[in-house]
Design an enzyme around this catalytic site. Structure first.
Site, PDB file in Angstrom:
ATOM      1  N   ASP A  58       1.119  -0.875   0.269  1.00  0.00           N
ATOM      2  CA  ASP A  58      -0.369  -0.001  -0.135  1.00  0.00           C
ATOM      3  C   ASP A  58       1.227   0.889  -0.071  1.00  0.00           C
ATOM      4  O   ASP A  58       1.867   1.876   0.691  1.00  0.00           O
ATOM      5  CB  ASP A  58      -0.767   0.148   0.913  1.00  0.00           C
ATOM      6  CG  ASP A  58      -1.651   1.334   1.545  1.00  0.00           C
ATOM      7  OD1 ASP A  58      -1.691   2.217   0.436  1.00  0.00           O
ATOM      8  OD2 ASP A  58      -3.267   0.980   2.151  1.00  0.00           O
ATOM      9  N   VAL A  59       0.975   1.912  -1.279  1.00  0.00           N
ATOM     10  CA  VAL A  59       1.948   3.085  -1.056  1.00  0.00           C
ATOM     11  C   VAL A  59       1.368   4.408   0.241  1.00  0.00           C
ATOM     12  O   VAL A  59       2.020   4.948  -0.031  1.00  0.00           O
ATOM     13  CB  VAL A  59       2.017   3.520  -3.009  1.00  0.00           C
ATOM     14  CG1 VAL A  59       2.632   2.568  -3.474  1.00  0.00           C
ATOM     15  CG2 VAL A  59       0.630   4.065  -2.851  1.00  0.00           C
ATOM     16  N   ASN A  85       2.954   5.648 -10.227  1.00  0.00           N
ATOM     17  CA  ASN A  85       1.789   5.259 -11.347  1.00  0.00           C
ATOM     18  C   ASN A  85       0.568   5.339 -10.223  1.00  0.00           C
ATOM     19  O   ASN A  85       0.027   5.251 -10.887  1.00  0.00           O
ATOM     20  CB  ASN A  85       2.092   4.194 -12.467  1.00  0.00           C
ATOM     21  CG  ASN A  85       0.735   3.849 -13.127  1.00  0.00           C
ATOM     22  OD1 ASN A  85       0.133   4.716 -13.519  1.00  0.00           O
ATOM     23  ND2 ASN A  85       0.082   2.906 -12.502  1.00  0.00           N
ATOM     24  N   TYR A 153      -8.595  14.909  -7.547  1.00  0.00           N
ATOM     25  CA  TYR A 153      -7.488  14.126  -8.349  1.00  0.00           C
ATOM     26  C   TYR A 153      -7.184  15.088  -9.109  1.00  0.00           C
ATOM     27  O   TYR A 153      -5.722  14.645  -9.320  1.00  0.00           O
ATOM     28  CB  TYR A 153      -8.928  13.602  -9.695  1.00  0.00           C
ATOM     29  CG  TYR A 153      -7.500  12.403 -10.650  1.00  0.00           C
ATOM     30  CD1 TYR A 153      -7.572  11.302  -9.878  1.00  0.00           C
ATOM     31  CD2 TYR A 153      -7.758  12.661 -12.223  1.00  0.00           C
ATOM     32  CE1 TYR A 153      -6.568  10.230 -11.705  1.00  0.00           C
ATOM     33  CE2 TYR A 153      -6.914  12.358 -12.717  1.00  0.00           C
ATOM     34  CZ  TYR A 153      -6.272  11.075 -12.315  1.00  0.00           C
ATOM     35  OH  TYR A 153      -5.743  10.674 -13.987  1.00  0.00           O
ATOM     36  N   LYS A 157      -2.671  15.968  -8.973  1.00  0.00           N
ATOM     37  CA  LYS A 157      -1.848  15.886 -10.471  1.00  0.00           C
ATOM     38  C   LYS A 157      -1.536  17.321 -10.755  1.00  0.00           C
ATOM     39  O   LYS A 157      -0.295  16.830 -11.288  1.00  0.00           O
ATOM     40  CB  LYS A 157      -2.763  15.281 -11.538  1.00  0.00           C
ATOM     41  CG  LYS A 157      -3.550  13.473 -11.616  1.00  0.00           C
ATOM     42  CD  LYS A 157      -2.067  12.964 -11.359  1.00  0.00           C
ATOM     43  CE  LYS A 157      -2.789  11.572 -11.425  1.00  0.00           C
ATOM     44  NZ  LYS A 157      -1.575  10.747 -11.238  1.00  0.00           N
TER      45      LYS A 157
END
Length: 248
Positions: A58-59, A85, A153, A157
């Site tokens: 789990d990043v 990613n 989101y 980004k």
């Protein structure tokens, strides 16, 4: 320039396509993601599956990230490339309808997770001999222009672009290159809804063209194979007819 790569979000979509493209090109690849069975499926789809390390992680958890990177170096001896990613999203909605938990869910993976992985990769690349490596961050078309109702989101980004620029600068003394690939409408589980129709800036709902996700994998390999004295700082790869140029 095949070497050792670590790909996050390698259990599906862009991550799987990129990991398989790297394996086909001769890279040794650590497959990182939250679902062990999905990572195993990725490895099983490659003729070079023996060159893949399945590393569930789990990043968003610092200890899990450190363990995944340590396992990669233990298995392969070094790290030459990180494809940062892993990403997630929530249903599109105005900011006042967005819960704090929904915001946290996106930011914890898309931004905090990207930071943790970049931090671990940078430390390994800085300390290894020969020194250096490459970090490729997955941005998005949303790193340039938002979609309606995409506050968490799009914010994540835009932040990734800042991370890319800082790493590109801070990595220079240590032979660490950092670039970003901004992807628009690659056909994957995350973009399946686009075929049925998604909200547009003018208030309409329309379907959008998508592209073969394997083209993204090929682009990642192209970036990864450059010598470290050369860097693709930003690449945009997108479905040709998607609403991006002229959007907003």
């Amino acid at each position: 320039m095949a070497g050792v790569a670590l790909v996050t979000g390698a259990g599906s979509g862009i991550g799987r396509a990129s990991a398989l493209a790297l394996l086909a090109d001769g890279w040794q690849v650590a497959l990182v993601g939250r679902r062990p069975e999905a990572l195993e499926q990725t490895a099983s789809q490659s003729a070079a599956g023996a060159q893949a390390l399945v590393a569930p992680c789990d990043v968003s958890r610092p200890s899990a990230v450190d363990a995944a990177f340590a396992a990669t170096v233990e298995q392969f001896g070094r790290l030459d490339m990180l494809f940062n990613n892993a990403g997630t999203n929530v249903t599109a909605k105005p900011i006042d309808e967005l819960t704090v938990d929904e915001w946290d869910a996106v930011i914890s993976v898309n931004l905090h997770g990207a930071f943790l992985c970049a931090r671990a990769a940078f430390a390994q690349m800085r300390g290894q001999d020969p020194q250096g490596g490459r970090i490729i961050n997955n941005g998005s078309i949303s790193a340039h222009v938002p979609r309606p109702g995409s506050v968490p989101y799009t914010t994540s980004k835009h932040a990734i672009t800042g991370l890319t620029r800082c790493l590109s600068l801070d990595g220079r003394p240590f032979n660490i290159a950092c670039g970003q690939i901004d992807i628009g409408n690659a056909a994957s589980e995350m973009t399946g809804r686009m075929a049925a129709g998604v909200p547009q800036a003018d208030g309409a709902t329309r379907p959008e063209p998508r592209m073969d996700v394997n083209h993204v994998g090929q682009a990642v390999v192209q970036m990864a194979n450059l010598p470290l004295e050369t860097n693709v700082q930003f690449m945009t790869i997108m479905a040709t007819k998607m609403p991006f140029i002229g959007r907003g």
